[in-house]
Design an enzyme around this catalytic site. Structure first.
Site, mmCIF file in Angstrom:
data_model
loop_
_atom_site.group_PDB
_atom_site.id
_atom_site.type_symbol
_atom_site.label_atom_id
_atom_site.label_comp_id
_atom_site.label_asym_id
_atom_site.label_seq_id
_atom_site.Cartn_x
_atom_site.Cartn_y
_atom_site.Cartn_z
ATOM 1 N N ARG A 60 60.665 36.646 60.501
ATOM 2 C CA ARG A 60 60.543 35.541 61.453
ATOM 3 C C ARG A 60 59.259 34.748 61.233
ATOM 4 O O ARG A 60 59.240 33.523 61.374
ATOM 5 C CB ARG A 60 60.584 36.102 62.877
ATOM 6 C CG ARG A 60 60.535 35.030 63.937
ATOM 7 C CD ARG A 60 60.918 35.606 65.284
ATOM 8 N NE ARG A 60 61.064 34.570 66.287
ATOM 9 C CZ ARG A 60 60.303 34.475 67.373
ATOM 10 N NH1 ARG A 60 59.347 35.359 67.591
ATOM 11 N NH2 ARG A 60 60.515 33.512 68.241
ATOM 12 N N HIS A 89 69.130 37.470 62.516
ATOM 13 C CA HIS A 89 69.228 38.096 63.841
ATOM 14 C C HIS A 89 70.153 39.320 63.822
ATOM 15 O O HIS A 89 70.664 39.725 64.846
ATOM 16 C CB HIS A 89 69.713 37.079 64.879
ATOM 17 C CG HIS A 89 68.679 36.058 65.254
ATOM 18 N ND1 HIS A 89 68.925 35.029 66.143
ATOM 19 C CD2 HIS A 89 67.380 35.902 64.869
ATOM 20 C CE1 HIS A 89 67.834 34.287 66.279
ATOM 21 N NE2 HIS A 89 66.884 34.788 65.510
ATOM 22 N N ASP A 112 53.018 26.826 54.507
ATOM 23 C CA ASP A 112 51.629 26.532 54.166
ATOM 24 C C ASP A 112 50.648 27.467 54.838
ATOM 25 O O ASP A 112 49.446 27.181 54.879
ATOM 26 C CB ASP A 112 51.298 25.081 54.562
ATOM 27 C CG ASP A 112 51.456 24.862 56.064
ATOM 28 O OD1 ASP A 112 52.011 25.762 56.739
ATOM 29 O OD2 ASP A 112 51.034 23.808 56.566
ATOM 30 N N ASN A 119 55.819 30.843 69.598
ATOM 31 C CA ASN A 119 55.030 31.841 68.866
ATOM 32 C C ASN A 119 54.221 32.779 69.768
ATOM 33 O O ASN A 119 54.064 33.965 69.464
ATOM 34 C CB ASN A 119 54.063 31.136 67.907
ATOM 35 C CG ASN A 119 54.787 30.405 66.788
ATOM 36 O OD1 ASN A 119 55.937 30.730 66.464
ATOM 37 N ND2 ASN A 119 54.135 29.413 66.196
ATOM 38 N N VAL A 127 57.247 24.431 60.229
ATOM 39 C CA VAL A 127 56.208 23.578 60.810
ATOM 40 C C VAL A 127 55.311 23.078 59.677
ATOM 41 O O VAL A 127 54.460 23.811 59.175
ATOM 42 C CB VAL A 127 55.399 24.351 61.868
ATOM 43 C CG1 VAL A 127 54.390 23.442 62.537
ATOM 44 C CG2 VAL A 127 56.340 24.963 62.914
ATOM 45 N N HIS A 152 58.921 30.695 60.875
ATOM 46 C CA HIS A 152 58.063 29.883 61.744
ATOM 47 C C HIS A 152 56.920 29.227 60.979
ATOM 48 O O HIS A 152 56.378 28.216 61.434
ATOM 49 C CB HIS A 152 57.543 30.733 62.908
ATOM 50 C CG HIS A 152 58.571 30.964 63.966
ATOM 51 N ND1 HIS A 152 58.259 31.132 65.293
ATOM 52 C CD2 HIS A 152 59.928 31.033 63.906
ATOM 53 C CE1 HIS A 152 59.380 31.302 65.995
ATOM 54 N NE2 HIS A 152 60.393 31.267 65.169
ATOM 55 N N ASP A 153 56.539 29.783 59.835
ATOM 56 C CA ASP A 153 55.567 29.094 58.984
ATOM 57 C C ASP A 153 56.236 27.876 58.333
ATOM 58 O O ASP A 153 55.745 26.750 58.423
ATOM 59 C CB ASP A 153 55.018 30.042 57.905
ATOM 60 C CG ASP A 153 53.902 29.391 57.085
ATOM 61 O OD1 ASP A 153 53.212 28.486 57.613
ATOM 62 O OD2 ASP A 153 53.719 29.779 55.915
HETATM 63 C C1 HEM Z 1 68.841 29.109 64.454
HETATM 64 C C2 HEM Z 1 67.841 28.956 65.304
HETATM 65 C C3 HEM Z 1 67.015 30.104 65.801
HETATM 66 C C4 HEM Z 1 66.689 30.339 67.091
HETATM 67 C C5 HEM Z 1 67.064 29.487 68.295
HETATM 68 C C6 HEM Z 1 65.913 31.551 67.116
HETATM 69 C C7 HEM Z 1 65.367 32.102 68.254
HETATM 70 C C8 HEM Z 1 64.776 33.349 68.325
HETATM 71 C C9 HEM Z 1 64.304 33.960 69.532
HETATM 72 C C10 HEM Z 1 64.332 33.318 70.910
HETATM 73 C C11 HEM Z 1 63.834 35.200 69.205
HETATM 74 C C12 HEM Z 1 63.224 36.227 70.167
HETATM 75 C C13 HEM Z 1 61.761 35.919 70.403
HETATM 76 C C14 HEM Z 1 61.127 36.762 71.492
HETATM 77 O O1 HEM Z 1 61.787 37.603 72.083
HETATM 78 O O2 HEM Z 1 59.918 36.573 71.732
HETATM 79 C C15 HEM Z 1 64.014 35.356 67.798
HETATM 80 C C16 HEM Z 1 63.691 36.490 67.086
HETATM 81 C C17 HEM Z 1 63.884 36.635 65.735
HETATM 82 N N1 HEM Z 1 64.248 35.632 64.840
HETATM 83 FE FE1 HEM Z 1 65.065 33.858 65.358
HETATM 84 N N2 HEM Z 1 65.807 32.042 65.850
HETATM 85 C C18 HEM Z 1 66.455 31.188 65.012
HETATM 86 C C19 HEM Z 1 66.526 31.283 63.627
HETATM 87 C C20 HEM Z 1 65.954 32.293 62.891
HETATM 88 C C21 HEM Z 1 65.831 32.296 61.468
HETATM 89 C C22 HEM Z 1 66.269 31.154 60.551
HETATM 90 C C23 HEM Z 1 65.254 33.475 61.116
HETATM 91 C C24 HEM Z 1 64.875 33.979 59.756
HETATM 92 C C25 HEM Z 1 65.423 33.617 58.635
HETATM 93 C C26 HEM Z 1 65.026 34.202 62.345
HETATM 94 C C27 HEM Z 1 64.530 35.481 62.427
HETATM 95 C C28 HEM Z 1 64.290 36.163 63.603
HETATM 96 C C29 HEM Z 1 63.976 37.576 63.661
HETATM 97 C C30 HEM Z 1 64.016 38.529 62.491
HETATM 98 C C31 HEM Z 1 63.701 37.865 65.005
HETATM 99 C C32 HEM Z 1 63.248 39.216 65.582
HETATM 100 C C33 HEM Z 1 61.747 39.318 65.429
HETATM 101 C C34 HEM Z 1 61.117 40.596 65.962
HETATM 102 O O3 HEM Z 1 61.804 41.502 66.393
HETATM 103 O O4 HEM Z 1 59.865 40.644 65.934
HETATM 104 N N3 HEM Z 1 65.431 33.450 63.396
HETATM 105 N N4 HEM Z 1 64.577 34.212 67.285
#
Ligand code: HEM
Ligand SMILES: *[C@@H]1O[C@H](CO)[C@@H](O)[C@H](O)[C@H]1NC(C)=O
Length: 318
Positions: A62, A193, A74, A94, A70, A66-67
């Site tokens: 993740r 996810h 970088d 973040n 934005v 997020h890098d």
């Molecule tokens: C498509 C739009 C996306 C949305 C709306 C989204 C949103 C989110 C949200 C709300 C969380 C939970 C954050 C929290 O509980 O604080 C999350 C976690 C996560 N996201 Fe996404 N995400 C998206 C795309 C992606 C992409 C493209 C990746 C990587 C290629 C990604 C990888 C992850 C991972 C692995 C987690 C779990 C992180 C952890 O457990 O520390 N997400 N995301």
């Protein structure tokens, strides 16, 4: 002679980057001469970190997303706020959410010892996220290298560019299109996810109010995410195989077991349904598309003219 040749090539690459638009020569061999053990060093920190806490794999994946979203990949997300500088760490998507900064620091420390002032923090994130995917059971790929670290970061760009959990399918498509990524690539990248955790505050609306949710799943999630309180309580994205990088994310979507509203938007009678069905039925196609999309996302660059450097400490500019 070899040394002179290497210097000449590095000099040429640097020169190209002085003139906007910066066309850094990305290649998986970028540090082949200057830091030959880079790949092994990154892996040697990532493997025990993920073994100790499997979620760390998810967190690093993740961090890369997020890098890159934005102002390009970088390393801007790594800059700490100071009394006179506001960066991205405290942007809405973040703060209290992105994690793994200490793991990147640990890698950077070892890389600096082996190859002083050579490898960018942005490239370290790209390598670490590739290893993260692979260490939790996902595919691997060659990482294109040669990124530089920005001397700036933008909290407002982070707030504007990172999609939120309430997003509609159409807004997900457009957020990725704004980065040159297709709807197919968006759907593949969302498969990340299949690992990791999310906080109750970000899926509460879905488990109490969304119509397109599996009732058994909603009831299970409500157990640890009450209507009031417990905002920070965590739930796995994939409650079947929470720490395995597989195609269960898409199977879950087909059973209306997507955790975020934005997840379920990818299987809700819309244009992504067919691809979700394909990925859920064929783990190999998903793995291949995911790897390709990670390479493409990893090619996002800061806008021309952005001041860059190879940061010595990932948390602050030199
Ligand atoms: C498509 C739009 C996306 C949305 C709306 C989204 C949103 C989110 C949200 C709300 C969380 C939970 C954050 C929290 O509980 O604080 C999350 C976690 C996560 N996201 Fe996404 N995400 C998206 C795309 C992606 C992409 C493209 C990746 C990587 C290629 C990604 C990888 C992850 C991972 C692995 C987690 C779990 C992180 C952890 O457990 O520390 N997400 N995301
Ligand atoms: C809801 O999820 C359960 C697994 O917990 C599954 O057996 C069931 O088929 C799902 N229901 C629907 C309508 O998809």
């Amino acid at each position: 002679m070899g040394f002179l040749l290497a210097r000449c090539i590095i000099g040429a690459a640097t020169l190209l980057c002085v003139l906007p638009p910066c066309q850094a020569k990305f290649t998986s061999k970028f540090y082949g001469k200057t830091c030959p053990n880079l790949g092994a060093i990154v892996r040697s920190v990532m493997a025990p970190a993920v073994a100790k806490e499997p979620r760390m794999g998810a967190s690093i994946i993740r961090l890369f997303f997020h890098d890159c979203f934005v102002n390009g990949c970088d390393g801007s997300i790594l800059l700490d706020d100071t009394p006179t500088f506001t960066g991205e760490k405290n942007a809405g998507a973040n703060v209290n959410s992105v994690r793994g900064y200490e793991v990147i620091d640990a890698i950077k420390t070892q890389v600096e010892t082996a190859c002083k002032a050579t490898v960018s923090c942005a490239d370290i994130i790209a390598l670490a996220s590739r290893d993260a995917v692979n260490l939790v059971g996902g595919p691997t790929w060659n990482v294109q290298l040669g990124r530089k670290d920005s001397r700036t970061a933008s909290q407002s760009a982070a707030n504007a560019n990172l999609p939120g959990p309430g997003s509609s399918a159409a807004s997900l498509v457009s957020a990725f299109a704004a980065k040159g990524l297709s709807a197919r690539e968006m759907t593949a990248l969302s498969g990340a996810h299949t690992v990791g955790r999310a906080r109750c505050v970000l899926f509460r609306g879905r488990i109490y109010s969304d119509p397109n949710i599996n009732a058994t799943f909603a009831a299970a999630r409500q157990q640890t995410c009450p209507q009031a309180g417990g905002d920070g309580n965590l739930a796995p994205f994939d409650d079947q195989t929470p720490d395995a990088f597989d195609n269960a994310y898409y199977k879950n979507l087909m059973a209306q077991r997507g955790l975020l509203h934005s997840d379920q938007e990818l299987f809700n009678g819309g244009p992504q349904d067919a691809l979700v069905r394909k990925y859920s039925g064929n783990a190999g196609i998903f793995a291949g598309d995911f790897a390709k999309a990670m390479v493409k996302m990893g090619g996002l660059m800061p806008v021309a003219g952005t001041p860059t450097e190879v940061r010595l400490n990932c948390r602050k500019v030199n």
